[in-house]
Design a protein around this motif. Sequence first.
Motif, short mmCIF file in Angstrom:
data_model
loop_
_atom_site.label_atom_id
_atom_site.label_comp_id
_atom_site.label_asym_id
_atom_site.label_seq_id
_atom_site.Cartn_x
_atom_site.Cartn_y
_atom_site.Cartn_z
N PRO A 92 -2.56 2.67 -10.59
CA PRO A 92 -3.41 3.41 -9.67
C PRO A 92 -3.42 2.81 -8.25
N TRP A 93 -3.95 3.62 -7.31
CA TRP A 93 -3.83 3.27 -5.90
C TRP A 93 -5.18 3.07 -5.24
N ASP A 94 -5.19 2.24 -4.21
CA ASP A 94 -6.32 2.17 -3.31
C ASP A 94 -6.14 3.25 -2.26
N ILE A 95 -7.27 3.73 -1.70
CA ILE A 95 -7.22 4.81 -0.71
C ILE A 95 -6.37 4.44 0.50
N THR A 96 -6.25 3.14 0.79
CA THR A 96 -5.46 2.69 1.94
C THR A 96 -3.96 2.67 1.65
N GLU A 97 -3.58 2.91 0.42
CA GLU A 97 -2.18 2.75 0.03
C GLU A 97 -1.44 4.07 -0.13
N ILE A 98 -2.10 5.19 0.09
CA ILE A 98 -1.48 6.47 -0.19
C ILE A 98 -1.82 7.48 0.89
N ASP A 99 -0.88 8.38 1.17
CA ASP A 99 -1.06 9.43 2.17
C ASP A 99 -1.49 10.70 1.47
N LEU A 100 -2.77 11.03 1.57
CA LEU A 100 -3.28 12.21 0.89
C LEU A 100 -2.85 13.52 1.54
#
Length: 254
Positions: free
Chosen positions: A64-72
């Motif tokens: 799973p990802w942290d919000i800072t690690e992925i481009d929504l």
Amino acid sequence: MIFRRRPKNAPAPEVEETSEAEETTPEESDPRESDAEVSDADESGEGELDIETLDSLDWRGAGPWDITEIDLDLEPLPGRARIDLGSMIITGFGGAELRLQVAEETQQIISAMLIHGDSALELGAYAAPRSGGLWPELREEIIEAATEAGGSAALVEGPFGVELRRILPVTTPDGEQGYQPSRMWVVEGPRWLLRGILYGQAAVLEGLEPPVSDLLTAFREVVVRRGDEAKAPGDLLPLSIPADVDPAGNQTPH
């Protein structure tokens, strides 16, 4: 304290709210009827589980990802849809139903459950120390609680390092006594801990074949939004129903 209480065009999974008293999971199965065995050895049966080594490794290379690690802003894969629940962003998939578990006394959403066929994945996000290490601290407490409840629990190697498997006694709706097996995946990120619990058929199968693989993909796709508020380790990260999804499961077009 944690664990102590019990593309835009893609269709979103149905969202249903249930209270803790009405909480449902796929039909409980008697683990004595399955071939699954839970032990402190790895799944190959070769020697003792090297817990220290497993705990020292980083298991988030594929989420799973942290919000800072992925481009929504990037669209999910065709046939999948993101649902923003505040502290967790979940990507649903075809045939999956999303249920939100609500605490009766506070009406707070405490977890989200993806149900697919006769299997389910319950998801919850919690605050964790910046230094990590919360999961190893909690495991013995969980095992002790399971034993005191008349069940059992043990550690095996899973897709995120140490996986905890439990068998707990339950009372069925018709008053009969049964057993509910589960598999617990836990991953720690930046100041957060994500817990996933498998129930139903996925809880008694060995390995990662379907339906386990479908729920594993969903777990890896979770995005955690920790926020900047000060929280004690183990505090639940709040969940909310997104504005574009109503309890009947209708998603507002973007």
